[in-house]
Scaffold this motif. Structure first.
Motif, mmCIF file in Angstrom:
data_model
loop_
_atom_site.group_PDB
_atom_site.id
_atom_site.type_symbol
_atom_site.label_atom_id
_atom_site.label_comp_id
_atom_site.label_asym_id
_atom_site.label_seq_id
_atom_site.Cartn_x
_atom_site.Cartn_y
_atom_site.Cartn_z
ATOM 1 N N TYR A 27 1.038 -0.968 0.008
ATOM 2 C CA TYR A 27 -0.038 0.246 0.026
ATOM 3 C C TYR A 27 0.983 1.457 -0.229
ATOM 4 O O TYR A 27 0.809 2.441 -0.879
ATOM 5 C CB TYR A 27 -1.145 0.047 1.066
ATOM 6 N N PHE A 28 1.811 1.618 0.953
ATOM 7 C CA PHE A 28 2.366 2.559 1.004
ATOM 8 C C PHE A 28 3.593 2.367 0.083
ATOM 9 O O PHE A 28 4.240 3.599 -0.957
ATOM 10 C CB PHE A 28 3.572 2.723 2.501
ATOM 11 N N GLU A 29 4.035 1.605 -0.586
ATOM 12 C CA GLU A 29 4.771 1.318 -1.952
ATOM 13 C C GLU A 29 4.304 2.546 -3.435
ATOM 14 O O GLU A 29 4.762 3.483 -3.722
ATOM 15 C CB GLU A 29 5.646 -0.103 -2.573
ATOM 16 N N GLU A 30 2.776 2.061 -3.149
ATOM 17 C CA GLU A 30 1.782 2.634 -4.575
ATOM 18 C C GLU A 30 2.003 4.150 -3.986
ATOM 19 O O GLU A 30 1.624 4.842 -4.661
ATOM 20 C CB GLU A 30 0.746 1.718 -4.146
ATOM 21 N N LYS A 31 1.752 4.453 -2.790
ATOM 22 C CA LYS A 31 1.288 5.461 -2.266
ATOM 23 C C LYS A 31 2.225 6.441 -2.453
ATOM 24 O O LYS A 31 2.469 7.561 -3.066
ATOM 25 C CB LYS A 31 1.093 5.918 -0.504
ATOM 26 N N ALA A 32 3.717 6.315 -2.357
ATOM 27 C CA ALA A 32 5.104 7.096 -2.111
ATOM 28 C C ALA A 32 4.835 7.171 -3.778
ATOM 29 O O ALA A 32 5.840 8.400 -4.010
ATOM 30 C CB ALA A 32 6.125 5.927 -1.801
ATOM 31 N N LYS A 33 4.580 6.342 -4.990
ATOM 32 C CA LYS A 33 4.810 6.016 -6.180
ATOM 33 C C LYS A 33 3.547 7.250 -6.947
ATOM 34 O O LYS A 33 4.207 8.680 -7.692
ATOM 35 C CB LYS A 33 4.537 4.736 -7.107
ATOM 36 N N ARG A 34 2.430 7.079 -6.327
ATOM 37 C CA ARG A 34 1.359 8.280 -5.959
ATOM 38 C C ARG A 34 2.205 9.486 -5.874
ATOM 39 O O ARG A 34 1.505 10.863 -7.042
ATOM 40 C CB ARG A 34 0.737 8.276 -5.648
ATOM 41 N N MET A 35 2.796 10.093 -4.922
ATOM 42 C CA MET A 35 3.456 11.504 -4.206
ATOM 43 C C MET A 35 4.715 11.918 -4.929
ATOM 44 O O MET A 35 4.770 12.640 -5.378
ATOM 45 C CB MET A 35 3.772 10.874 -3.015
ATOM 46 N N GLY A 36 4.935 10.745 -5.547
ATOM 47 C CA GLY A 36 6.516 11.094 -6.205
ATOM 48 C C GLY A 36 7.259 10.896 -5.500
ATOM 49 O O GLY A 36 8.929 11.107 -5.979
ATOM 50 N N LEU A 37 7.291 10.172 -4.502
ATOM 51 C CA LEU A 37 8.053 9.955 -4.001
ATOM 52 C C LEU A 37 9.692 9.327 -3.881
ATOM 53 O O LEU A 37 10.816 8.935 -3.500
ATOM 54 C CB LEU A 37 7.903 9.862 -2.411
ATOM 55 N N ASP A 38 8.686 8.212 -4.662
ATOM 56 C CA ASP A 38 9.737 7.371 -4.761
ATOM 57 C C ASP A 38 11.036 7.839 -5.695
ATOM 58 O O ASP A 38 12.019 7.181 -6.741
ATOM 59 C CB ASP A 38 8.923 5.905 -6.070
ATOM 60 N N GLN A 39 10.321 8.835 -6.674
ATOM 61 C CA GLN A 39 11.410 8.893 -7.580
ATOM 62 C C GLN A 39 12.499 10.025 -6.268
ATOM 63 O O GLN A 39 14.022 10.772 -7.519
ATOM 64 C CB GLN A 39 11.472 10.454 -9.116
#
Length: 468
Positions: free
Chosen positions: A209-221
């Motif tokens: 869930y939080f991996e997906e949230k990080a992607k939505r927020m652009g945090l994974d970049q």
């Protein structure tokens, strides 16, 4: 009947690790609700930047320096750390000669239960020797050495079904004690979670869930880390301080979610048992978030640094106190407070005799809790951490008085003075601008250090060789 008391102490939870504290990545709806239903403190501090001393301080009503429990308790020969200095010696237990807060409740007829992390010595100083009728999960361990998933191989807590998650289990055990209580007597529940201490482990669905949230927020970049100086100690001299600058770790976020779910379960149990208005609930942490080492899972910004340092990120903590009908819901206090204050506060709220010779460093918060408009000045608060932190901090002592934070470091005898009203991030050392304030606080700090008979680090005669 006197009120019940629940002390929820989280391990390594940072100032910004909750939604209600300003995190946009972590999600804590149940803890947020607890805050809304009670009083929040925005100037609350742990007595030490690491765990064991703060825990000892809560139970004893004394500063760690007075107890001589000034660092995390190590039974595996890690200490003393060596850099330019050699760590001060310290006591590796909470002595049973201390009349703990649990003993005070027990003597008053309370049922006393400890659930979760202890980390205050070996078997002779376990919770059952400090006034607790029940000890579930408390031992000398400072973290789950076999991980957060069963089998735990943990003293005083049986293994659950394979794959059971420890935070869930701790919460379930606490709820079960409440349901099976003696209904003719009040209880004191010391609920000290192992979370969110390392190892970083969480349930797969929550991580996803939080991996997906990080992607939505652009945090994974985003690169979440800044690499700093080498560690100042022999044990880690080949590694570098690594500061997390953004909250984005999905595993850590998932650990916080499980913790929040556990708090929600506890509060639901109180309501189901008809205890909601008869129970004082305290929520806080033992030290700041882990932000500069050991995977650096969180960020405490705008506070500086984190666990193991002398700065705000290591010692300023969330603190919420809830007691429906007695403590005003949604209230906020700017009162300065620290770990030893819990002991006299809870005795006074519960109508029990104070023990000023025992909780000699604590000041009761009861007046401000029961009347948010009450004038309250507990005076300055102090820290003495004569050790190198695992996370990059160096030995020092400090005080907080009014808007000022004053720090002395022992490696080079340098001082820091910060105006926290203007500079909560401690970026601007104004010691040279306010020499009179520095002189005043130097005297005040050293009078206190002498009064508590503080122990100090010593110069390392082999520092150059050790750190080469």
């Amino acid at each position: 009947m006197q009120p019940n008391v629940i002390m929820i102490l989280i391990d390594d939870l940072g100032w910004m690790d909750l939604s209600c504290q300003g995190s946009s990545f972590y999600e804590t709806p149940h803890i947020d609700q607890l805050r809304r239903e009670g009083m929040a403190f925005d100037q609350a501090y742990a007595a030490c930047p690491v765990c064991s001393p703060s825990r000892a301080s809560i139970l004893s009503g004394k500063y760690p320096a007075r107890l001589k429990v000034t660092d995390w308790i190590d039974h595996e020969n890690y200490h003393p750390c060596r850099g330019k200095l050699i760590d001060a010696p310290y006591i590796k237990e909470l002595p049973v000669s201390e009349f703990s807060m649990a003993k005070a409740f027990q003597e008053a007829g309370y049922q006393t239960w400890h659930v979760g992390k202890w980390h205050l010595g070996k078997e002779a100083t376990y919770p059952e020797h400090h006034g607790f009728d029940v000890n579930l999960g408390g031992s000398w361990w400072g973290h789950p050495k076999k991980g957060y998933f069963s089998p735990y191989h943990m003293e005083n807590l049986s293994d659950g079904p394979e794959g059971e998650y420890l935070t869930d289990r701790i919460g379930a055990e606490a709820a079960a004690l409440i349901r099976s209580r003696d209904r003719q007597r009040p209880f004191f529940l010391n609920l000290w979670h192992y979370a969110v201490h390392t190892p970083l482990q969480a349930k797969a669905e929550d991580i996803a869930y939080f991996e997906e949230k990080a992607k939505r927020m652009g945090l994974d970049q985003q690169d979440p880390f800044e690499i700093g100086d080498p560690f100042p100690i022999l044990q880690k001299k080949d590694k570098r301080i690594t500061r997390r600058i953004v909250q984005s770790d999905p595993v850590y976020a998932a650990m916080i979610k499980a913790l929040d779910d556990s708090v929600g379960q506890l509060m639901a149990t109180l309501k189901a048992e008809g205890l909601d208005e008869d129970t004082i609930v305290i929520f806080t942490s033992d030290n700041g978030g882990l932000a500069t080492a050991e995977h650096s899972p969180t960020c405490n910004f705008p506070l500086s640094e984190g666990k193991g340092w002398m700065y705000e990120g290591a010692v300023r903590e969330p603190l919420f106190v809830r007691w429906p009908g007695k403590i005003e819901a949604g209230s906020l206090s700017h009162a300065l407070t620290t770990s030893p204050d819990f002991y006299p506060t809870l005795l006074e709220l519960c109508g029990l005799p104070l023990r000023p010779q025992q909780h000699c460093d604590g000041v009761s918060l009861a007046p401000v809790l029961l009347n948010p408009q009450a004038k309250f000045d507990r005076g300055p608060i102090f820290w003495h951490y004569p050790h190198y932190g695992n996370q990059g901090g160096t030995p020092g002592s400090a005080l907080r008085c009014g808007k000022w934070k004053y720090i002395e470091f022992y490696e080079d005898h340098s001082v820091r003075l910060f105006d926290l009203e203007q500079d909560v991030s401690e970026k601007h050392n104004v010691a040279e601008v306010h020499p009179d304030v520095v002189r005043q606080f130097h005297s005040l700090l050293h009078e206190w250090l002498e009064a508590v008979d503080a122990w100090y680090p010593e110069v390392n005669p082999h520092a150059e060789q050790d750190m080469a």
